[in-house]
Structure formats: C-alpha cells, structure tokens
Scaffold this motif. Structure first.
Motif, PDB file in Angstrom:
ATOM      1  N   CYS A 126       0.836  -1.206   0.000  1.00 29.89           N
ATOM      2  CA  CYS A 126       0.000   0.000   0.000  1.00 29.89           C
ATOM      3  C   CYS A 126       0.870   1.257   0.000  1.00 29.89           C
ATOM      4  N   GLN A 127       1.971   1.208   0.718  1.00 32.55           N
ATOM      5  CA  GLN A 127       2.880   2.348   0.746  1.00 32.55           C
ATOM      6  C   GLN A 127       3.446   2.632  -0.647  1.00 32.55           C
ATOM      7  N   LYS A 128       3.827   1.575  -1.369  1.00 37.22           N
ATOM      8  CA  LYS A 128       4.360   1.744  -2.720  1.00 37.22           C
ATOM      9  C   LYS A 128       3.285   2.255  -3.676  1.00 37.22           C
ATOM     10  N   MET A 129       2.068   1.766  -3.555  1.00 37.30           N
ATOM     11  CA  MET A 129       0.975   2.201  -4.430  1.00 37.30           C
ATOM     12  C   MET A 129       0.624   3.665  -4.201  1.00 37.30           C
ATOM     13  N   HIS A 130       0.750   4.110  -2.957  1.00 37.97           N
ATOM     14  CA  HIS A 130       0.351   5.475  -2.613  1.00 37.97           C
ATOM     15  C   HIS A 130       1.430   6.502  -2.915  1.00 37.97           C
ATOM     16  N   TRP A 131       2.669   6.050  -3.119  1.00 37.76           N
ATOM     17  CA  TRP A 131       3.796   6.966  -3.251  1.00 37.76           C
ATOM     18  C   TRP A 131       3.642   8.006  -4.363  1.00 37.76           C
ATOM     19  N   PRO A 132       3.190   7.653  -5.580  1.00 34.36           N
ATOM     20  CA  PRO A 132       3.084   8.669  -6.634  1.00 34.36           C
ATOM     21  C   PRO A 132       2.237   9.867  -6.232  1.00 34.36           C
ATOM     22  N   SER A 133       1.136   9.633  -5.524  1.00 32.36           N
ATOM     23  CA  SER A 133       0.287  10.754  -5.115  1.00 32.36           C
ATOM     24  C   SER A 133       0.753  11.375  -3.797  1.00 32.36           C
ATOM     25  N   HIS A 134       1.521  10.623  -3.036  1.00 31.36           N
ATOM     26  CA  HIS A 134       1.962  11.109  -1.716  1.00 31.36           C
ATOM     27  C   HIS A 134       3.297  11.845  -1.775  1.00 31.36           C
ATOM     28  N   LYS A 135       4.070  11.637  -2.817  1.00 31.66           N
ATOM     29  CA  LYS A 135       5.448  12.107  -2.891  1.00 31.66           C
ATOM     30  C   LYS A 135       5.594  13.602  -2.628  1.00 31.66           C
ATOM     31  N   ALA A 136       4.775  14.430  -3.280  1.00 32.37           N
ATOM     32  CA  ALA A 136       4.927  15.885  -3.173  1.00 32.37           C
ATOM     33  C   ALA A 136       4.704  16.380  -1.751  1.00 32.37           C
ATOM     34  N   ILE A 137       3.604  15.947  -1.118  1.00 28.80           N
ATOM     35  CA  ILE A 137       3.320  16.417   0.241  1.00 28.80           C
ATOM     36  C   ILE A 137       4.304  15.808   1.232  1.00 28.80           C
ATOM     37  N   CYS A 138       4.774  14.595   0.957  1.00 24.67           N
ATOM     38  CA  CYS A 138       5.745  13.948   1.836  1.00 24.67           C
ATOM     39  C   CYS A 138       7.035  14.755   1.872  1.00 24.67           C
ATOM     40  N   GLN A 139       7.548  15.116   0.706  1.00 24.17           N
ATOM     41  CA  GLN A 139       8.799  15.870   0.643  1.00 24.17           C
ATOM     42  C   GLN A 139       8.644  17.249   1.260  1.00 24.17           C
ATOM     43  N   HIS A 140       7.480  17.864   1.065  1.00 24.00           N
ATOM     44  CA  HIS A 140       7.224  19.184   1.649  1.00 24.00           C
ATOM     45  C   HIS A 140       7.194  19.095   3.171  1.00 24.00           C
ATOM     46  N   THR A 141       6.480  18.091   3.698  1.00 21.39           N
ATOM     47  CA  THR A 141       6.380  17.930   5.153  1.00 21.39           C
ATOM     48  C   THR A 141       7.719  17.564   5.761  1.00 21.39           C
ATOM     49  N   ALA A 142       8.478  16.675   5.085  1.00 20.76           N
ATOM     50  CA  ALA A 142       9.785  16.270   5.598  1.00 20.76           C
ATOM     51  C   ALA A 142      10.734  17.459   5.687  1.00 20.76           C
ATOM     52  N   ALA A 143      10.669  18.359   4.692  1.00 19.50           N
ATOM     53  CA  ALA A 143      11.513  19.554   4.711  1.00 19.50           C
ATOM     54  C   ALA A 143      11.149  20.454   5.882  1.00 19.50           C
TER      55      ALA A 143
END
Length: 223
Positions: free
Chosen positions: A58-75
């Motif tokens: 599920c984590q791999k399937m969600h990554w394309p849509s999650h990537k942008a907000i993930c990188q923003h939040t991690a920063a």
C-alpha cells in the motif's frame, strides 16, 4: 559549541497522528482504508511521519500521489528540528550529562551517547511541535557517518587539550531526520550541576510546555 547533521534515523518510534475520517483509537491505512487491528500493525511513512499504511504494498501504491506532500512535510520537519535543537541546546546538553552520569563516571563520555526520540505534532504552535517520545542511552557506535565521526574526534582532541573530559554526544531524532549535537565537557570538578535521576521527566516537561528558559539547578556552594 554545537554542530548539526542530518542522517538516516535508526528507528521510528513515532506515535500515529489522529485522522478525522476514523474513529478515536483506530488508525486507517491511507491507501486502502483498512482499520488497524492487533494482527495488522501499521507502519508510518519515514519521510513525513504523518501518513500510515497497513502494508509495504500500500505504501508503494500510494507513493506517486503522496510524494509531493511527503517531501514538503519532511523539509518542514528538518527545518523545525534544527531550530528545536538550537533553542533547547542547554536543556539537551544537561540531559545528556545526567543520562550518562558524567559527574560520577566521566569515562562514559567516550562510550555512550544520549538518543532523544521526538514525535512531530503539525498544526500547533511552532515552539510546541515536538514532544519527547522516548530517550535511550546508546553506544557511540550508533553514529556511522565518517564526516560526523571526524568532527567529533576533532572536538574531543581540542576539549582534552583544554583540560576537558571529552565530547558528549546527544542525538535528536524525529522519524527519518536526525541531528547530532556534540558538547565539549569540562572536568566534573568544575561543574556545579546537581546529579538528577529525574532528568528525563524534566526534559519532557520543558519540551512539552514549549519552555525555553531552562537553567541547570545547583545547590553546591559554588552554584
């Protein structure tokens, strides 16, 4: 003196955030909507620490849509953690001194480090976005980055040349982001701080309340 480094975290102890679409006490997979059960333990995204999954698929399937907000939040987490470490440097250094019992066993400074694991709380005041999840005394071999190790060694040599006992290491960790805070320590005879067994509670109290006015307590004649 304090230096900061970003490196992969060794573990993720983060407590899951609340989501409005689920009932209190339950976690829901952000990809498929499965509810967490004792038999199905969820994992958090190591980057943003706010998205949770029932499986690696599920984590791999969600990554394309999650990537942008993930990188923003991690920063944002990385920047906030750097500021947190700087703001609480006196408190963190004191907690490390107490955790390693350097007043009683100065040699511990060469063997161990204090690991402070934090949870991130988005949406609250900036000075209260972290809470202490756990603390651990870990071997100094926990740090593997050659550049960090070389900088610590340089500080150790300078500290001992000036009569100190060495460099205390405090590792501040939140999800996939870590900061290493080296603190050059004077001989215990020159330090008037009281030894405190409740250092972890004091640390949590100041962090949870967002207080930045910490000062070590001393009851000795020179304090």
């Amino acid at each position: 003196m304090t230096a900061y480094y970003t490196q992969p975290a060794a573990a993720n102890y983060h407590t899951a955030p609340l989501h409005s679409q689920r009932q209190r006490g339950y976690r829901i997979c952000d990809q498929c909507g499965t509810v967490e059960t004792p038999a199905v333990k969820f994992r958090l995204c190591g980057g943003c620490m706010t998205t949770q999954y029932c499986s690696q698929d599920c984590q791999k399937m969600h990554w394309p849509s999650h990537k942008a907000i993930c990188q923003h939040t991690a920063a944002q987490v990385k920047q906030t953690l750097r500021k947190f470490t700087s703001t609480h440097s006196a408190l963190l250094g004191w907690a490390g001194f107490q955790a390693l019992q350097l007043k009683r066993v100065p040699a511990n400074v060469r063997q161990n480090a204090l690991l402070v694991d934090l949870s991130y709380r988005p949406g609250v005041e900036s000075h209260r976005r972290f809470s202490v999840s756990s603390t651990h005394v870990v071997p100094r071999t926990y740090i593997r980055d050659p550049l960090v190790i070389a900088d610590i060694q340089r500080r150790e040599e300078r500290c001992r040349q000036n009569g100190g006992i060495g460099t205390l290491i405090v590792i501040i960790q939140c999800g996939s982001t870590s900061q290493v805070m080296p603190v050059e320590v004077d001989p215990p005879a020159k330090i008037t701080w009281d030894s405190r067994d409740d250092w972890a509670q004091v640390l949590s109290h100041f962090v949870e309340s967002g207080r930045t006015d910490f000062k070590p307590i001393s009851t000795t004649p020179r304090g």
